[in-house]
Design an enzyme around this catalytic site. Structure first.
Site, PDB file in Angstrom:
ATOM      1  N   GLY A  66       8.996   2.846   1.020  1.00  0.00           N
ATOM      2  CA  GLY A  66       7.902   2.086   1.982  1.00  0.00           C
ATOM      3  C   GLY A  66       7.381   1.173   1.115  1.00  0.00           C
ATOM      4  O   GLY A  66       7.539   0.958  -0.125  1.00  0.00           O
ATOM      5  N   ASN A  67       5.905   0.701   1.870  1.00  0.00           N
ATOM      6  CA  ASN A  67       5.077  -0.106   0.955  1.00  0.00           C
ATOM      7  C   ASN A  67       3.684  -0.006   1.584  1.00  0.00           C
ATOM      8  O   ASN A  67       3.600   0.638   2.429  1.00  0.00           O
ATOM      9  CB  ASN A  67       5.453  -1.621   0.848  1.00  0.00           C
ATOM     10  CG  ASN A  67       5.698  -2.056   2.353  1.00  0.00           C
ATOM     11  OD1 ASN A  67       4.674  -2.597   3.037  1.00  0.00           O
ATOM     12  ND2 ASN A  67       6.894  -2.349   3.043  1.00  0.00           N
ATOM     13  N   ARG A  68       2.968  -0.664   0.647  1.00  0.00           N
ATOM     14  CA  ARG A  68       1.373  -0.558   1.095  1.00  0.00           C
ATOM     15  C   ARG A  68       0.723  -1.466   2.281  1.00  0.00           C
ATOM     16  O   ARG A  68      -0.542  -1.407   2.313  1.00  0.00           O
ATOM     17  CB  ARG A  68       0.523  -1.223  -0.151  1.00  0.00           C
ATOM     18  CG  ARG A  68       1.212  -0.503  -1.381  1.00  0.00           C
ATOM     19  CD  ARG A  68       0.316  -0.790  -2.684  1.00  0.00           C
ATOM     20  NE  ARG A  68       1.123  -0.418  -3.930  1.00  0.00           N
ATOM     21  CZ  ARG A  68       1.099   0.834  -4.483  1.00  0.00           C
ATOM     22  NH1 ARG A  68       0.537   1.650  -3.751  1.00  0.00           N
ATOM     23  NH2 ARG A  68       1.740   1.115  -5.542  1.00  0.00           N
TER      24      ARG A  68
ATOM     25  N   ALA B  17       5.391  -6.320   6.351  1.00  0.00           N
ATOM     26  CA  ALA B  17       5.909  -6.214   5.316  1.00  0.00           C
ATOM     27  C   ALA B  17       7.450  -5.464   5.145  1.00  0.00           C
ATOM     28  O   ALA B  17       7.497  -4.253   5.438  1.00  0.00           O
ATOM     29  CB  ALA B  17       5.105  -5.341   4.215  1.00  0.00           C
TER      30      ALA B  17
END
Ligand code: PMT
Length: 222
Positions: free
Chosen positions: A29-31, A96
């Site tokens: 995943g990402n932020r 994102a």
């Protein structure tokens, strides 16, 4: 922002991260929190547009009057985007989207055995570039999340993805992802506009006004 500058228009926004499965309980995943995309969706709605918000997993309430489609993976996001973007005049890609996903997600939870492991990745589709390449594409506004040479990298994306506007923002060390404020530079053929530092809600209003001006052909240079 003209009072109802997007009346009669349809706007699609992608927001948040995607989750790419490693096994049934783990993912890459990402932020991204989705704050930017949700603020743009709310601003477009306030400007009178029909808004379709395709959201990865985030903890945010749906802005009033906005149609929300929830997805997990880049492939699910891609499917949802292509299902609905044909009705839209403007596409804003703030999500994102993971560029890669594990080639072979494990069917069962991977057990630790104390040894090192390698995860092979395969590329995900570039949703923004695909939208820009559609037969009768909407106006496309992409975001460029860069950690250096922000404007140069962003302007390169204008050309490489065939998009109309790019919003360059520096990310990393507490910038961009999951913050309430941001600083962005919007670039387009023949124009440039720096916005912020400001709350993402204010930046969203200005970005929507820019896109509305471009839609009705009144956007001049920077
Ligand atoms: O959500 P927040 O917490 O508010 O954080 C906001 C943000 C930092 C996520 C946002 O401002 C931002 O920069 N979004 C773009 C993040 C990103 O993936 O940047 P990129 O340079 O890798 O992608 C370029 C563009 O292509 C983006 O419009 C992205 O949505 C799109 N993309 C990227 C990869 C992919 N496979 N498909 C895409 O559509």
């Amino acid at each position: 922002l003209g009072s109802r500058s997007l009346t009669g228009r349809c706007v699609m926004v992608t927001a948040g991260p995607t989750r790419e499965p490693v096994d049934p309980v783990r993912y890459l995943g990402n932020r991204s929190s989705g704050k930017t995309g949700f603020a743009i969706a709310a601003a477009a709605r306030r400007a009178g547009a029909r808004v379709i918000l395709v959201a990865g997993p985030v903890n945010l309430a749906t802005p009033p009057g906005v149609e929300r489609v929830d997805v997990q993976t880049a492939e699910e996001m891609r499917y949802a985007v292509h299902a609905w973007v044909g009705a839209c005049d403007l596409f804003v890609g703030t999500a994102a989207v993971a560029d890669y996903r594990p080639a072979e997600p494990a069917a069962g939870k991977v057990k630790r055995d104390g040894e090192g492991r390698t995860l092979s990745l395969v590329p995900n589709p570039d949703i923004l570039a695909e939208v820009a390449a559609r037969p009768k594409p909407p106006l496309t506004m992409g975001f460029a999340a860069e950690t250096g040479d922000v404007e140069a990298n962003a302007r390169a994306k204008l050309a490489s993805k065939g998009i109309d506007l790019v919003v360059a923002n520096e990310v990393g060390e507490g910038k961009g992802f999951d913050t309430d404020d941001n600083t962005v530079t919007v670039l387009w053929e023949g124009g440039r506009r720096r916005l912020g530092p400001a709350p993402k809600t204010e930046l969203a209003r200005e970005l929507v006004a820019l896109a509305a001006a471009r839609l009705d052909g009144t956007l001049q240079g920077g």
